[in-house]
Each structure stands twice: as C-alpha cells, then as structure tokens.
Design an enzyme around this catalytic site. Structure first.
Site, PDB file in Angstrom:
ATOM      1  N   ASP A 203      52.302  45.184  -4.723  1.00 26.98           N
ATOM      2  CA  ASP A 203      53.327  45.335  -5.764  1.00 26.98           C
ATOM      3  C   ASP A 203      54.513  44.412  -5.519  1.00 26.98           C
ATOM      4  O   ASP A 203      55.366  44.665  -4.674  1.00 26.98           O
ATOM      5  CB  ASP A 203      53.801  46.787  -5.808  1.00 26.98           C
ATOM      6  CG  ASP A 203      54.638  47.091  -7.044  1.00 26.98           C
ATOM      7  OD1 ASP A 203      54.996  46.143  -7.764  1.00 26.98           O
ATOM      8  OD2 ASP A 203      54.936  48.274  -7.265  1.00 26.98           O
ATOM      9  N   ASP A 410      55.328  41.061 -12.154  1.00 25.59           N
ATOM     10  CA  ASP A 410      55.179  42.342 -11.457  1.00 25.59           C
ATOM     11  C   ASP A 410      53.708  42.689 -11.271  1.00 25.59           C
ATOM     12  O   ASP A 410      53.050  43.174 -12.196  1.00 25.59           O
ATOM     13  CB  ASP A 410      55.884  43.441 -12.250  1.00 25.59           C
ATOM     14  CG  ASP A 410      55.835  44.800 -11.545  1.00 25.59           C
ATOM     15  OD1 ASP A 410      55.412  44.850 -10.377  1.00 25.59           O
ATOM     16  OD2 ASP A 410      56.224  45.793 -12.168  1.00 25.59           O
TER      17      ASP A 410
END
Length: 564
Positions: A203, A410
């Site tokens: 992430d 992201d």
C-alpha cells in the site's frame, strides 16, 4: 632470438580458456588463460616481464609475437578470410563477456559486498486491497497483570495515514493477488527472531506497516498465518521519537505517563486498525542470496473493524510504503540500507501478481515518463498536479477550473476514483456504448454501472472496441509539451461474475479530499510505477510485469547490458 627474413616459423597452435566463476561464489569473477603449443622447443625461462620485439618494425598500436598465434600484424596483413575470422571471434568474445557480466553484476551488488559501500535495493514479488487512510479516536495502555495482556482500550486520540516497509541491497519481492475478485495485492515478509512469515497488503497510500497480533487480540480476522506474538521488550515507549511522528496528526495527545505508543488508522471504507507500536527484527534476502536483518518499527494491530476483516482472510496486515518518516522505505533509507525509492509492477493479465522493489537498482535508465511530486503539509501521499482528463478526444468536466487538481497514486486502493464532476461527465460519455450493442444491467450490483452483451463476456478484450482510452495530462497547458498517463479500457473495466463488463472508476466525492483523482490498482496494472523520493518525482512506463530482468536495473556497464 634473431630470425632471418626467409626463416619460416614453426607450426603453432593457440588456445584461450575462459573460466566462469563458481555459482556459489560469483565474487571470484571469471578468468581468461592463454596457452600456445609449438613444434619447436620453447625458449628457456623467458623473463616474465619481457617485452617481445618483432623482427620487422610495425606500428606500436599493433604489437605482435611470432610465438603467438593471435597477432594483430598477421591478421591485418593476411587474407580477407582472416580479417573476417578475427572480427567474428572479437564480436563473439564481446557478446560472451557482456552476457557473463550482466549475469554476475547484480549478484555482486549486495549488502555484504565489501566493494559496495552505498545503498542498494530489494525486490519483492507481489500477490492484491482497498483504501485510503483517515483518522479515528482511541488509545491503548500497557497492562500490569501477570497475564501477558499488553494493550487495553481507552478513547483519547487520533492517528492519520500510517503504514511501513523495510529493505536493504537489491532484492525483488514477488507479488500475488488481483483487482477482482480478491481486491488486493500482497507480498511476503519475515518478521521476528526466529523469523515468521506474514503476508502484507502492498500500500503506497499508507504510512505505517502493521500486522495482526495477539496482545491479546480483541478483534482479528483469521489471517493467512498465526497472529504475531509481541513481548514487553518489543513495545515502543511513548517517549520514542518515532512515536511523535505516528501521533503527530492526532487531535488529542496521549498522556506523557503512557508506557507505550498507540496508533489507530481509519480507512476510506470506514474500516480501521487499532494497535500499539512494536520494534522487532525484519529479515530481508538480497538477490545475491545474502540476508540482512533490520530492527524496524511497525504496528501490532489487536483490534480491526469493518470490511478490513474480510480482506485479512488472505493477508496478515498492511505494508506502508508512503513517503512518511514511519514508512519502511524511509526507515531503511535513514539507516543507509537503500535509497528512498519504491517501485511496483502489477500484472495486467487475469492471473494477477507482479513484483515490488525498494531501492533504485531496478529503475530503468531510459523509457520512463516522470512528473514532479506535489507536497502538502497534511499528507504524505504520492501525488502530482494534473491539468486535465480526456475520454478519447473529449475533455471531461473539471468543475470549471483550469486544473483538475491532484492525482494520488495508491496501490492500496483496488479501484480508481474521479472527482464528482469528472465522474458524472465520464458516465454521460459512456452512454454511447448502449447504442453499440451493450445494454446497462441494473440487476448486476458488482459495481454501480455494468453492461451486458448478447452473450456472457469472458474478457475485456471482447468488448474493448466499444470503449475509448482515458488520458491524464500533466505538466504544460500546451498539449504538444504535456506529459500523459494513458488508461486503456483494460485499465478501467472489470468483468463481473455474472459475465457483464463493469466500470471500475467510482465517484470519489467522499474519498480523500473529494477533489483528487485516486489511481488504484485497476489503472496501475501493466505499468512499472516508481516513486523516487530522492529526486521527488513519480515515473511510469508500460511493462508486462514479469520478474524484472537484469537489464531493468541501473546498469554500471551500458555496453555489456546492451549486448543482451
């Protein structure tokens, strides 16, 4: 030895033997040994440093030795066949040297290589999540009972975006997972002493790495592995400098008397993780097989809530890769183990997977498109300014502003989000596909908008001709001078279990600040994406995302690499 002009030299044969380094010790390098055989008796004990003189003067640039078969003089004054043979042998030797060099250079570049004092990289294989970070109130306190009860709960403060990652010399991390139906990509880390395996969601939108732990656990999913078990000696005290970094965005600080550093993260889907900071050993393996151990700080998550509990059935936590000071890349870079560079490549095929790396050794020397990072005081996300979005040749609405705003890269978000105006304009533009055989199917609730065909759709390739490419434009108001990130139909469409094609771009009104584009995994697939915190830039190029070749890394011998 003196020779007459008409003296014929003896019959000579020559051999050159190239010995490759042993596989278990490439640092020995390769050796090249020359041997000569002659029908005449060899001269007795020639001086080892003796310089051989030809009987007839020749230019110094072409020295020759009548006792060696390989002589520049003989080659260049011989027949054309000899000339072609010489260049053929030379080309083969250069090719062989380049192949061997490329196969061994990367192996020599490791954390324990005495000749390499600088930072390097780690490469992780990838295996897929959803989310952007937020904030929430909560507090942990170290228990005092005889039982190992390390944390208790109390309402007090808030933590913002947090997650971590670590690394050392060149290492690749394979990645597993997919956008749909898993919704996340994950890789493997070894934590603790002795080290234990944990699958972590990759992430770039998170700061702090955290693992589900038994402290004891208040609310944990049945993850891929047994819960991490902390000890009191592992707990980071509230006085530690990294604690203030984790808690810097909390509305209410924690009491100074607290014996532990608490964190809480709330994500855009309203799931959350609550825990305490831990310092333990992370073991990493470089591409040359050497192992590096590093004490890094991560979260011990003992209370998870929301949809996060569902994704944790395949993983054990989150790997934070942002540019925050608590992130794993930053922690490793601060120790001089790597340069603060992160990269990932998510495969665009149905199987999924890919790889991730930390450090700059796998950043291509050419072919990348770069844009500068945009900074804000309240966020450590990877973002840049965008000038506009086009669907085909048609610009999408952007609230009447000359700039759309920011784009956030992201990898923790499965799907892509557009600001409301741009999203509604895109949906309006896509109504044209209904006149091209596809019909909107409101009964399919996989995504807000799905279309059905006359037959079940097996792949986006079957219907991609009905859709157009999305183009994100950066850098300059003049189109010809702009920089582009193109998202083909495969980058924003998903095939549902019902056999429909669905739009995987969603309304981002309530995501992040509502005005930013969030590029999630669905649109990042098929690209090598690099976050260069050293030069403050983000780059990308199209790639198949198989494990990277040695040519991908920064080459120290471009000539040798170009021969492959």
């Amino acid at each position: 030895m003196e020779e007459d002009d008409d003296h014929q030299p003896p019959h000579i044969k020559g051999f050159v033997i190239i010995s490759l380094p042993p596989p278990d010790n490439p640092s020995l390098g390769k050796t090249i040994t020359a041997f000569t055989l002659s029908d005449s008796d060899p001269p007795s004990s020639p001086p080892p440093q003796r310089s051989l003189q030809p009987s007839h003067p020749v230019p110094q640039s072409h020295p020759s030795n009548p006792h060696l078969l390989f002589s520049f003089r003989r080659v260049f004054i011989g027949t054309p066949m000899k000339i072609f043979s010489f260049f053929g042998i030379l080309l083969f030797a250069v090719f062989l040297y380049g192949s061997v060099f490329s196969a061994t250079t990367l192996e020599l570049h490791g954390p324990n290589n005495e000749d390499d004092d600088g930072p390097s990289s780690f490469l992780f294989p990838l295996f897929p999540k959803e989310g952007v970070l937020g904030q929430k109130d909560l507090k942990l306190k170290l228990g005092d009972g005889q039982k190992e009860n390390f944390v208790t709960q109390r309402n007090v403060g808030v933590v913002s975006n947090s997650r971590v990652v670590a690394v050392d010399s060149s290492t690749v991390f394979p990645v597993s997972g997919n956008v749909y139906p898993d919704g996340l990509y994950f890789t493997l880390l070894h934590v603790g002493n002795p080290p234990k395996r944990y699958f972590l969601d990759v992430d770039t939108g998170s700061d702090l790495t955290w693992i589900q732990c038994d402290a004891p656990c208040r609310s944990c999913a049945k993850g891929a592995h047994l819960l991490y078990k902390p000890t009191k000696s592992n707990i980071v005290p509230s006085t530690d400098s990294i604690c203030s970094e984790v808690q810097k965005n909390q509305r209410n600080g924690y009491p100074e008397s607290s014996q532990q550093c608490d964190y809480e993260i709330q994500y855009a889907d309203h799931s959350s993780s609550l825990g305490v900071l831990i310092r333990d050993e992370l073991q990493l393996t470089a591409t040359n097989g050497s192992k590096t151990k590093f004490n890094f700080v991560f979260g011990c998550g003992y209370d998870q809530a929301g949809s996060l509990l569902n994704t944790l059935s395949k993983t054990d936590g989150i790997m934070g890769l942002s540019r925050a000071k608590v992130s794993l890349p930053y922690q490793l870079a601060s120790k001089g183990l790597i340069k603060n560079v992160v990269g990932h490549c998510l495969s665009s095929d149905a199987v999924g997977g890919g790889y991730m790396f930390l450090g700059d050794d796998f950043v291509p020397n050419w072919g990348m498109t770069w844009v500068p990072m945009a900074y804000t005081h309240s966020s450590d996300l990877y973002q840049t300014e965008i000038l506009g979005i086009n669907y085909g040749n048609r610009p999408l609405s952007s609230d009447g502003h000359s700039k759309v705003g920011k784009v956030v890269f992201d990898s923790g978000s499965s799907y892509t989000y557009f600001p409301k105006e741009a999203y509604l304009d895109l949906v309006a533009s896509l109504k044209e596909v209904s006149g091209l055989r596809l019909i909107q199917d409101d009964s399919d609730t996989t995504f807000p908008i799905c279309w059905q065909d006359d037959f079940p759709i097996r792949s986006v390739k079957d219907v991609k001709d009905f859709f157009k490419t999305l183009t994100l434009r950066f850098g300059n108001k003049w189109w010809i001078l702009s920089t582009f990130f193109q998202i083909p139909p495969e980058g924003y469409l998903i095939i549902s279990k019902k056999g429909n094609v669905c739009l995987a771009i969603l309304d981002g009104s309530n995501v992040h600040d509502g005005s930013s584009i969030i590029l999630g995994d669905v649109s990042l697939r098929g690209h090598l994406v690099v976050y260069d915190n050293v030069n403050q830039r983000i780059g990308w190029e199209r790639a198949d995302c198989g494990m990277p070749s040695r040519r991908l890394r920064k080459s120290r011998d471009l000539f040798a690499d170009s021969m492959l």
